[in-house]
Design a protein around this motif. Structure first.
Motif, PDB file in Angstrom:
ATOM      1  N   ASN A 156       0.074   5.907  -0.919  1.00  0.00           N
ATOM      2  CA  ASN A 156       0.742   6.303  -2.160  1.00  0.00           C
ATOM      3  C   ASN A 156       0.268   5.483  -3.351  1.00  0.00           C
ATOM      4  OD1 ASN A 156       2.244   3.861  -1.658  1.00  0.00           O
ATOM      5  ND2 ASN A 156       3.657   5.055  -0.384  1.00  0.00           N
ATOM      6  N   VAL A 157      -0.823   4.735  -3.167  1.00  0.00           N
ATOM      7  CA  VAL A 157      -1.369   3.884  -4.227  1.00  0.00           C
ATOM      8  C   VAL A 157      -2.822   4.269  -4.472  1.00  0.00           C
ATOM      9  CG1 VAL A 157      -1.865   1.514  -4.957  1.00  0.00           C
ATOM     10  CG2 VAL A 157       0.152   1.991  -3.541  1.00  0.00           C
ATOM     11  N   ALA A 158      -3.176   4.486  -5.730  1.00  0.00           N
ATOM     12  CA  ALA A 158      -4.561   4.805  -6.082  1.00  0.00           C
ATOM     13  C   ALA A 158      -5.371   3.522  -6.192  1.00  0.00           C
ATOM     14  CB  ALA A 158      -4.609   5.563  -7.404  1.00  0.00           C
ATOM     15  N   PRO A 159      -6.635   3.521  -5.774  1.00  0.00           N
ATOM     16  CA  PRO A 159      -7.482   2.346  -6.010  1.00  0.00           C
ATOM     17  C   PRO A 159      -7.747   2.177  -7.497  1.00  0.00           C
ATOM     18  CG  PRO A 159      -8.801   4.172  -5.198  1.00  0.00           C
ATOM     19  CD  PRO A 159      -7.363   4.616  -5.114  1.00  0.00           C
ATOM     20  N   ALA A 160      -8.089   0.967  -7.911  1.00  0.00           N
ATOM     21  CA  ALA A 160      -8.374   0.713  -9.327  1.00  0.00           C
ATOM     22  C   ALA A 160      -9.470   1.668  -9.801  1.00  0.00           C
ATOM     23  CB  ALA A 160      -8.814  -0.729  -9.520  1.00  0.00           C
ATOM     24  N   GLY A 161      -9.203   2.356 -10.902  1.00  0.00           N
ATOM     25  CA  GLY A 161     -10.151   3.323 -11.434  1.00  0.00           C
ATOM     26  C   GLY A 161      -9.967   4.713 -10.869  1.00  0.00           C
ATOM     27  N   GLY A 162      -9.123   4.853  -9.837  1.00  0.00           N
ATOM     28  CA  GLY A 162      -8.871   6.153  -9.234  1.00  0.00           C
ATOM     29  C   GLY A 162      -7.553   6.733  -9.693  1.00  0.00           C
ATOM     30  N   THR A 163      -7.255   7.939  -9.254  1.00  0.00           N
ATOM     31  CA  THR A 163      -6.021   8.621  -9.672  1.00  0.00           C
ATOM     32  C   THR A 163      -5.270   9.245  -8.502  1.00  0.00           C
ATOM     33  OG1 THR A 163      -7.249  10.684 -10.078  1.00  0.00           O
ATOM     34  CG2 THR A 163      -6.962   9.171 -11.955  1.00  0.00           C
ATOM     35  N   LYS A 164      -5.820   9.154  -7.279  1.00  0.00           N
ATOM     36  CA  LYS A 164      -5.209   9.799  -6.132  1.00  0.00           C
ATOM     37  C   LYS A 164      -4.791   8.753  -5.090  1.00  0.00           C
ATOM     38  CE  LYS A 164      -6.036  13.848  -7.871  1.00  0.00           C
ATOM     39  NZ  LYS A 164      -4.916  14.648  -8.443  1.00  0.00           N
ATOM     40  N   PRO A 165      -3.673   8.995  -4.389  1.00  0.00           N
ATOM     41  CA  PRO A 165      -3.210   8.042  -3.384  1.00  0.00           C
ATOM     42  C   PRO A 165      -4.247   7.830  -2.279  1.00  0.00           C
ATOM     43  CG  PRO A 165      -1.496   9.648  -3.882  1.00  0.00           C
ATOM     44  CD  PRO A 165      -2.751  10.144  -4.528  1.00  0.00           C
ATOM     45  N   LEU A 166      -4.493   6.580  -1.930  1.00  0.00           N
ATOM     46  CA  LEU A 166      -5.396   6.229  -0.843  1.00  0.00           C
ATOM     47  C   LEU A 166      -4.859   5.039  -0.047  1.00  0.00           C
ATOM     48  CD1 LEU A 166      -8.117   6.584   0.651  1.00  0.00           C
ATOM     49  CD2 LEU A 166      -9.095   4.946  -0.995  1.00  0.00           C
ATOM     50  N   PHE A 167      -4.474   3.980  -0.759  1.00  0.00           N
ATOM     51  CA  PHE A 167      -3.913   2.793  -0.120  1.00  0.00           C
ATOM     52  C   PHE A 167      -2.403   2.949   0.050  1.00  0.00           C
ATOM     53  CE2 PHE A 167      -7.242   0.329  -2.772  1.00  0.00           C
ATOM     54  CZ  PHE A 167      -8.237   0.576  -1.843  1.00  0.00           C
ATOM     55  N   GLY A 168      -1.846   2.120   0.929  1.00  0.00           N
ATOM     56  CA  GLY A 168      -0.403   1.946   0.944  1.00  0.00           C
ATOM     57  C   GLY A 168      -0.010   0.865  -0.051  1.00  0.00           C
ATOM     58  N   THR A 169       1.263   0.547  -0.102  1.00  0.00           N
ATOM     59  CA  THR A 169       1.689  -0.580  -0.941  1.00  0.00           C
ATOM     60  C   THR A 169       1.198  -1.889  -0.341  1.00  0.00           C
ATOM     61  OG1 THR A 169       3.807  -0.591   0.233  1.00  0.00           O
ATOM     62  CG2 THR A 169       3.723   0.562  -1.883  1.00  0.00           C
ATOM     63  N   ASN A 170       0.846  -1.875   0.929  1.00  0.00           N
ATOM     64  CA  ASN A 170       0.108  -2.933   1.624  1.00  0.00           C
ATOM     65  C   ASN A 170       0.585  -4.349   1.309  1.00  0.00           C
ATOM     66  OD1 ASN A 170      -1.247  -0.679   2.414  1.00  0.00           O
ATOM     67  ND2 ASN A 170      -3.275  -1.388   1.863  1.00  0.00           N
ATOM     68  N   PRO A 171       1.768  -4.693   1.797  1.00  0.00           N
ATOM     69  CA  PRO A 171       2.308  -6.028   1.509  1.00  0.00           C
ATOM     70  C   PRO A 171       1.558  -7.144   2.223  1.00  0.00           C
ATOM     71  CG  PRO A 171       3.684  -4.885   3.090  1.00  0.00           C
ATOM     72  CD  PRO A 171       2.684  -3.883   2.605  1.00  0.00           C
ATOM     73  N   PHE A 172       1.629  -8.311   1.625  1.00  0.00           N
ATOM     74  CA  PHE A 172       1.035  -9.542   2.164  1.00  0.00           C
ATOM     75  C   PHE A 172       2.079 -10.634   2.014  1.00  0.00           C
ATOM     76  CE2 PHE A 172      -1.259 -13.519   1.932  1.00  0.00           C
ATOM     77  CZ  PHE A 172      -2.280 -13.380   2.864  1.00  0.00           C
ATOM     78  N   ALA A 173       2.313 -11.388   3.073  1.00  0.00           N
ATOM     79  CA  ALA A 173       3.325 -12.453   3.033  1.00  0.00           C
ATOM     80  C   ALA A 173       2.754 -13.746   3.586  1.00  0.00           C
ATOM     81  CB  ALA A 173       4.563 -12.043   3.826  1.00  0.00           C
ATOM     82  N   PHE A 174       3.277 -14.859   3.082  1.00  0.00           N
ATOM     83  CA  PHE A 174       2.849 -16.199   3.514  1.00  0.00           C
ATOM     84  C   PHE A 174       4.062 -17.113   3.549  1.00  0.00           C
ATOM     85  CE2 PHE A 174       1.809 -20.561   2.162  1.00  0.00           C
ATOM     86  CZ  PHE A 174       0.959 -20.943   3.187  1.00  0.00           C
ATOM     87  N   ALA A 175       4.096 -18.003   4.533  1.00  0.00           N
ATOM     88  CA  ALA A 175       5.159 -19.018   4.590  1.00  0.00           C
ATOM     89  C   ALA A 175       4.566 -20.354   5.013  1.00  0.00           C
ATOM     90  CB  ALA A 175       6.254 -18.605   5.563  1.00  0.00           C
ATOM     91  N   TRP A 176       5.048 -21.408   4.368  1.00  0.00           N
ATOM     92  CA  TRP A 176       4.645 -22.779   4.684  1.00  0.00           C
ATOM     93  C   TRP A 176       5.882 -23.561   5.090  1.00  0.00           C
ATOM     94  CZ3 TRP A 176       0.437 -25.750   5.401  1.00  0.00           C
ATOM     95  CH2 TRP A 176       0.591 -27.144   5.346  1.00  0.00           C
ATOM     96  N   PRO A 177       5.865 -24.232   6.255  1.00  0.00           N
ATOM     97  CA  PRO A 177       7.065 -24.960   6.709  1.00  0.00           C
ATOM     98  C   PRO A 177       7.306 -26.216   5.884  1.00  0.00           C
ATOM     99  CG  PRO A 177       5.225 -25.375   8.199  1.00  0.00           C
ATOM    100  CD  PRO A 177       4.746 -24.343   7.213  1.00  0.00           C
ATOM    101  N   ARG A 178       8.586 -26.521   5.663  1.00  0.00           N
ATOM    102  CA  ARG A 178       8.968 -27.726   4.934  1.00  0.00           C
ATOM    103  C   ARG A 178      10.051 -28.444   5.728  1.00  0.00           C
ATOM    104  NH1 ARG A 178      10.478 -26.165  -1.082  1.00  0.00           N
ATOM    105  NH2 ARG A 178       9.950 -28.367  -1.450  1.00  0.00           N
TER     106      ARG A 178
END
Length: 341
Positions: A150-172
Motif C-alpha cells: 500500500n506504499v508507492a516507492p519514491a518517485g512512483g505512484t502505485k502501491p508496491l511496498f508495505g508499511t514495512n516497520p523496523f524496530a530496535f531495542a537496546w537493554p538498559r
C-alpha cells in the motif's frame, strides 16, 4: 453498548478480558487468544491507538475469513548455531514468536548474534513489543516485516511496498529499554484508517490518490498509495525490509501478500525477521563498561532537551495502569458487537 460519542474508560484487566473473550468467541483457542489479547492491550495502554484494541476488528475479520488458524501449533526448527526458524502454520505471529524466542536468546548468548525467522504467519501488531521483550532479557534486538502493498516507492505512484516497520531495542540496567519502532512509510496504515473513521484530513505528504495526485482525504489515500518517509531514504529501507524479511526467509513480499489476500482485506500473510545481539558475549565477558558508555549517549540526547524514542509510550503505560484507558465509544460498541455468543 454505550453512547458512541463518549469514550469508555477500561482498566487494563477489563480491556484484556474483553479482548480475550472476543478472540475466543471467534475461533481462537485459549493460548492464541491470550497472546493476541496481550498484544492489542499493550498497544492500547501505551496509547499506540493504531495498534491497540482497534486491531481486534481486523483480527475478527481475519478469523472469520477461515484463512487464519486460531489453533495452530508452531513448528520450531533448529537450523544452525545462529538461526532458528518457526513455521507459524497460518496462525497470528504472537504464539510463533513466543515459541521461538527462548531458542533465539540461547543462540544469541552462545554466538553473540542470532536470528529468528518466523514464516507463514499473519501479522498485525507493533514490533516494539517483541524487541522490548528481548531487551528486557538483556539482548539488543532488531525486527522487521513486510505487509500488504500500500506504499508507492519514491518517485512512483502505485502501491508496491508495505508499511514495512523496523524496530530496535537496546537493554538498559534498571531502566526501560531504549526502543524505537517506525513504519518506513510516512505513517502507519492504521493512522490513515483511524482518520477515515473520524472523517479527519491527513497532513500534506502522506499519500496520493489512485491517479497519483497528492491527497489529504483518507478515503482517497486508502484507494491510492501511501508514501515512504524521507523520500528515497525511506524507500530504500523499505526495499531492504522486503528483501530481508521476504526472499531471504523464503516468504512473501508485500505485493505477493496482497495477491494472496485476493481482496479479502484481512491481515497480511508473510514472514518476520528478528535478530538478537548479546552485549556480554560481544564484550568477551561482562559488558558493564559498554553499558556505561551507552548511557552517556542517551544522557547527552536528553541533556539537549530532546526525548528518547518511546518515552511518551512508557509515560502512557504508567498512566494507563494507574487510571485505566480511554477507548473510543464507537469502537467499543463495534468490539462488543464482535462477541459471538
Amino acid at each position: 453498548m454505550t453512547n458512541p460519542s463518549q469514550p469508555v474508560r477500561l482498566s487494563i484487566a477489563e480491556a484484556y478480558q474483553l479482548s480475550y473473550e472476543v478472540l475466543l468467541s471467534n475461533g481462537m483457542n485459549a493460548r492464541h487468544a491470550a497472546a493476541v489479547a496481550k498484544s492489542v492491550v499493550a498497544g492500547q495502554h501505551d496509547e499506540c491507538h493504531s495498534h491497540g484494541m482497534y486491531r481486534l476488528l481486523l483480527c475478527v475479520k481475519s478469523m472469520r475469513s477461515g484463512r487464519v488458524s486460531g489453533e495452530a501449533v508452531p513448528e520450531v526448527r533448529d537450523v544452525a548455531p545462529g538461526l532458528v526458524r518457526v513455521d507459524a502454520r497460518s496462525g497470528f505471529s504472537q504464539v510463533a514468536f513466543d515459541e521461538g524466542a527462548p531458542a533465539l536468546l540461547r543462540k544469541a548468548r552462545e554466538c553473540g548474534v542470532a536470528a529468528l525467522s518466523i514464516n507463514n504467519c499473519y501479522h498485525f501488531s507493533a514490533l516494539w513489543q517483541e524487541v522490548e521483550a528481548l531487551a528486557e532479557q538483556g539482548v539488543a534486538a532488531i525486527a522487521m516485516t513486510p505487509s500488504h502493498a500500500n506504499v508507492a516507492p519514491a518517485g512512483g505512484t502505485k502501491p508496491l511496498f508495505g508499511t514495512n516497520p523496523f524496530a530496535f531495542a537496546w537493554p538498559r540496567r534498571a531502566k526501560h529499554p531504549f526502543v524505537f519502532d517506525f513504519a518506513t512509510s510516512v505513517a502507519a496504515r492504521g493512522e490513515i484508517e483511524l482518520a477515515a473513521r473520524k472523517d479527519q484530513q491527513l497532513p500534506d505528504g502522506w499519500a496520493v490518490d489512485c491517479n497519483g495526485n497528492p491527497t489529504n482525504d483518507p478515503q482517497a489515500a486508502l484507494g491510492g498509495a501511501m508514501l515512504p518517509f524521507g523520500e528515497h531514504k525511506g524507500s530504500a529501507l523499505s526495499a531492504m525490509i522486503e528483501l530481508l524479511a521476504g526472499p531471504l526467509l523464503g516468504d512473501l513480499m508485500s505485493f505477493e501478500s496482497l495477491q494472496v489476500d485476493n481482496g479479502n482485506e484481512i491481515a497480511p500473510l508473510h514472514g518476520e525477521l528478528v535478530i538478537a545481539f548479546a552485549p556480554d558475549t560481544f564484550a568477551g565477558g561482562s559488558a558493564d563498561g559498554n553499558y556505561e558508555r551507552a548511557e552517556l549517549l542517551l544522557d547527552h540526547i536528553v541533556g539537549q532537551g530532546a526525548r528518547l524514542p518511546s518515552q511518551r509510550r512508557f509515560a502512557a503505560r504508567i498512566r494507563s495502569f494507574k487510571e485505566g484507558m480511554l477507548l473510543d465509544g464507537a469502537l467499543y460498541n463495534e468490539i462488543i458487537c464482535a462477541l459471538r455468543v
